[in-house]
Design a protein around this motif. Structure first.
Motif, PDB file in Angstrom:
ATOM      1  N   GLY A  38       0.816  -1.207   0.000  1.00 55.26           N
ATOM      2  CA  GLY A  38       0.000   0.000   0.000  1.00 55.26           C
ATOM      3  C   GLY A  38       0.846   1.251   0.000  1.00 55.26           C
ATOM      4  N   ALA A  39       1.951   1.212   0.724  1.00 51.21           N
ATOM      5  CA  ALA A  39       2.862   2.358   0.766  1.00 51.21           C
ATOM      6  C   ALA A  39       3.467   2.620  -0.607  1.00 51.21           C
ATOM      7  N   LEU A  40       3.894   1.564  -1.294  1.00 55.09           N
ATOM      8  CA  LEU A  40       4.494   1.729  -2.614  1.00 55.09           C
ATOM      9  C   LEU A  40       3.485   2.268  -3.620  1.00 55.09           C
ATOM     10  N   HIS A  41       2.241   1.824  -3.511  1.00 51.88           N
ATOM     11  CA  HIS A  41       1.197   2.331  -4.405  1.00 51.88           C
ATOM     12  C   HIS A  41       0.967   3.827  -4.183  1.00 51.88           C
ATOM     13  N   LEU A  42       0.855   4.231  -2.911  1.00 50.02           N
ATOM     14  CA  LEU A  42       0.643   5.648  -2.612  1.00 50.02           C
ATOM     15  C   LEU A  42       1.859   6.488  -2.997  1.00 50.02           C
ATOM     16  N   PHE A  43       3.036   5.936  -2.810  1.00 52.01           N
ATOM     17  CA  PHE A  43       4.248   6.649  -3.211  1.00 52.01           C
ATOM     18  C   PHE A  43       4.222   6.952  -4.705  1.00 52.01           C
ATOM     19  N   GLU A  44       3.828   5.960  -5.512  1.00 47.39           N
ATOM     20  CA  GLU A  44       3.804   6.132  -6.965  1.00 47.39           C
ATOM     21  C   GLU A  44       2.730   7.111  -7.409  1.00 47.39           C
ATOM     22  N   THR A  45       1.601   7.123  -6.722  1.00 51.15           N
ATOM     23  CA  THR A  45       0.479   7.951  -7.164  1.00 51.15           C
ATOM     24  C   THR A  45       0.491   9.350  -6.569  1.00 51.15           C
ATOM     25  N   LEU A  46       1.001   9.501  -5.337  1.00 49.37           N
ATOM     26  CA  LEU A  46       0.928  10.786  -4.634  1.00 49.37           C
ATOM     27  C   LEU A  46       2.202  11.610  -4.725  1.00 49.37           C
ATOM     28  N   HIS A  47       3.362  10.934  -4.892  1.00 45.19           N
ATOM     29  CA  HIS A  47       4.660  11.620  -4.876  1.00 45.19           C
ATOM     30  C   HIS A  47       4.791  12.480  -3.610  1.00 45.19           C
ATOM     31  N   PRO A  48       4.783  11.843  -2.434  1.00 48.14           N
ATOM     32  CA  PRO A  48       4.842  12.609  -1.181  1.00 48.14           C
ATOM     33  C   PRO A  48       6.147  13.359  -1.018  1.00 48.14           C
ATOM     34  N   ASP A  49       6.123  14.382  -0.154  1.00 49.51           N
ATOM     35  CA  ASP A  49       7.315  15.185   0.127  1.00 49.51           C
ATOM     36  C   ASP A  49       8.173  14.557   1.211  1.00 49.51           C
ATOM     37  N   LEU A  50       7.590  13.644   1.993  1.00 52.88           N
ATOM     38  CA  LEU A  50       8.330  12.967   3.062  1.00 52.88           C
ATOM     39  C   LEU A  50       7.569  11.697   3.419  1.00 52.88           C
ATOM     40  N   ILE A  51       8.313  10.667   3.857  1.00 53.52           N
ATOM     41  CA  ILE A  51       7.703   9.398   4.258  1.00 53.52           C
ATOM     42  C   ILE A  51       8.164   9.033   5.662  1.00 53.52           C
ATOM     43  N   VAL A  52       7.215   8.716   6.533  1.00 53.25           N
ATOM     44  CA  VAL A  52       7.494   8.151   7.853  1.00 53.25           C
ATOM     45  C   VAL A  52       7.236   6.655   7.725  1.00 53.25           C
ATOM     46  N   LEU A  53       8.272   5.832   7.840  1.00 47.74           N
ATOM     47  CA  LEU A  53       8.196   4.423   7.457  1.00 47.74           C
ATOM     48  C   LEU A  53       8.563   3.497   8.612  1.00 47.74           C
ATOM     49  N   ASP A  54       7.606   2.679   9.031  1.00 47.75           N
ATOM     50  CA  ASP A  54       7.863   1.677  10.064  1.00 47.75           C
ATOM     51  C   ASP A  54       8.620   0.497   9.462  1.00 47.75           C
ATOM     52  N   LEU A  55       9.510  -0.105  10.229  1.00 47.74           N
ATOM     53  CA  LEU A  55      10.282  -1.236   9.733  1.00 47.74           C
ATOM     54  C   LEU A  55       9.510  -2.545   9.755  1.00 47.74           C
ATOM     55  N   MET A  56       8.539  -2.674  10.672  1.00 46.72           N
ATOM     56  CA  MET A  56       7.808  -3.926  10.845  1.00 46.72           C
ATOM     57  C   MET A  56       6.433  -3.809  10.204  1.00 46.72           C
ATOM     58  N   LEU A  57       6.290  -4.408   9.015  1.00 46.48           N
ATOM     59  CA  LEU A  57       5.032  -4.371   8.287  1.00 46.48           C
ATOM     60  C   LEU A  57       4.574  -5.798   7.999  1.00 46.48           C
ATOM     61  N   PRO A  58       3.284  -6.010   7.788  1.00 45.52           N
ATOM     62  CA  PRO A  58       2.775  -7.386   7.678  1.00 45.52           C
ATOM     63  C   PRO A  58       3.158  -8.113   6.394  1.00 45.52           C
ATOM     64  N   ASP A  59       3.388  -7.389   5.293  1.00 43.76           N
ATOM     65  CA  ASP A  59       3.619  -8.062   4.021  1.00 43.76           C
ATOM     66  C   ASP A  59       5.061  -7.989   3.533  1.00 43.76           C
ATOM     67  N   MET A  60       5.804  -6.981   3.939  1.00 42.38           N
ATOM     68  CA  MET A  60       7.217  -6.877   3.600  1.00 42.38           C
ATOM     69  C   MET A  60       7.884  -5.968   4.618  1.00 42.38           C
ATOM     70  N   THR A  61       9.197  -6.006   4.687  1.00 42.30           N
ATOM     71  CA  THR A  61       9.884  -5.177   5.668  1.00 42.30           C
ATOM     72  C   THR A  61       9.947  -3.722   5.207  1.00 42.30           C
ATOM     73  N   GLY A  62      10.077  -2.834   6.170  1.00 43.44           N
ATOM     74  CA  GLY A  62      10.279  -1.431   5.836  1.00 43.44           C
ATOM     75  C   GLY A  62      11.564  -1.222   5.065  1.00 43.44           C
ATOM     76  N   GLU A  63      12.578  -2.049   5.345  1.00 39.64           N
ATOM     77  CA  GLU A  63      13.833  -1.942   4.602  1.00 39.64           C
ATOM     78  C   GLU A  63      13.601  -2.185   3.107  1.00 39.64           C
ATOM     79  N   GLU A  64      12.761  -3.177   2.783  1.00 39.93           N
ATOM     80  CA  GLU A  64      12.486  -3.480   1.378  1.00 39.93           C
ATOM     81  C   GLU A  64      11.714  -2.341   0.720  1.00 39.93           C
ATOM     82  N   VAL A  65      10.760  -1.766   1.453  1.00 41.48           N
ATOM     83  CA  VAL A  65      10.018  -0.618   0.932  1.00 41.48           C
ATOM     84  C   VAL A  65      10.983   0.524   0.626  1.00 41.48           C
ATOM     85  N   CYS A  66      11.899   0.770   1.554  1.00 39.17           N
ATOM     86  CA  CYS A  66      12.881   1.846   1.382  1.00 39.17           C
ATOM     87  C   CYS A  66      13.762   1.585   0.164  1.00 39.17           C
TER      88      CYS A  66
END
Length: 235
Positions: A38-66
């Motif tokens: 969900g974070a990657l989808h919103l990143f692609e569609t919204l182009h946020p100015d900053l991201i607050v990213l938790d490392l522990m997510l249910p489907d993939m790690t925050g490191e992988e998202v980063c």
């Protein structure tokens, strides 16, 4: 003036709501995701100015998202983690995070970190139009456009990496201690480890092709800190 967009990624609803409340009270436009996909989808569609990213997510790690975000963007990323060890922090910075904060955290401290990251990210707007060229144009730092070019190829630095390189390059041959670099790039209220500077320097060297054993641009002064080794080319 367009509202600053911030994406919060955390699967704990109460944390999402606390962060959202503080940020919205400071006039930020806040979006939420509770999964990595969900974070990657919103990143692609919204182009946020900053991201607050938790490392522990249910489907993939925050490191992988980063990692995935860093393939295409240098958006400021503030890691949110329950892991408080120095090695965990260093690993987060190595994959491209700009800052980190550990749980439990003070919402006021998180807000301060967000403001600091956004300020550094927008630092180029406060600079005069200027190009710094080094080593017969091998390295170009565009202070106005916030860009780094190595041998005519653009290099993607995070806001923190760019700020650190800028500080060093503007004062060639001057030796900066790690603490000075922390204060100049993070602010004197930053309470993180000075070792974060070593991690950012390592990342910068890798990206600009600087061999740490025989560096051309960023030199290590053992027991003290770092310095920029060459003066700008004459224009």
């Amino acid at each position: 003036m367009e509202s600053v967009k911030i994406l919060i990624v955390d699967d704990e609803e109460h944390i999402l709501q606390v962060i959202k409340a503080y940020l919205e009270n400071n006039q930020y436009l806040v979006y939420e995701a509770d999964t990595g996909s969900g974070a990657l989808h919103l990143f692609e569609t919204l182009h946020p100015d900053l991201i607050v990213l938790d490392l522990m997510l249910p489907d993939m790690t925050g490191e992988e998202v980063c990692r995935r975000i860093r393939k295409s963007s240098n958006v400021p990323i503030l890691m949110l983690t329950a892991k408080s060890g120095e090695d965990d922090m260093v690993n987060g910075l190595m994959i491209g995070a700009d800052d980190y904060i550990t749980k439990p955290f003070s919402p006021r401290e998180l807000l301060a970190r967000v403001i600091s990251l956004l300020r550094r990210s927008n630092q180029q707007d406060q600079n005069h139009a200027s190009l710094l060229l080094f080593a017969q144009g091998r390295l170009t730092i565009d202070l106005e456009r916030h860009e780094v070019i190595v041998q005519e190829e653009p290099v993607a630095l995070t806001p923190m990496e760019f700020r650190l390189l800028e500080v060093l390059a503007k004062h060639p041959k001057r030796v900066f201690s790690r603490l000075e670099l922390v204060n100049l790039t993070q602010g004197d209220t930053y309470e993180g480890f000075e070792r974060t500077i070593d991690v950012h320097i390592k990342n910068i060297r890798q990206k600009i092709g600087d061999d740490p054993k025989r560096p051309i641009f960023v030199g290590t002064v053992f027991g003290v800190g770092y310095k920029f080794l060459v003066s700008p080319d004459e224009k």
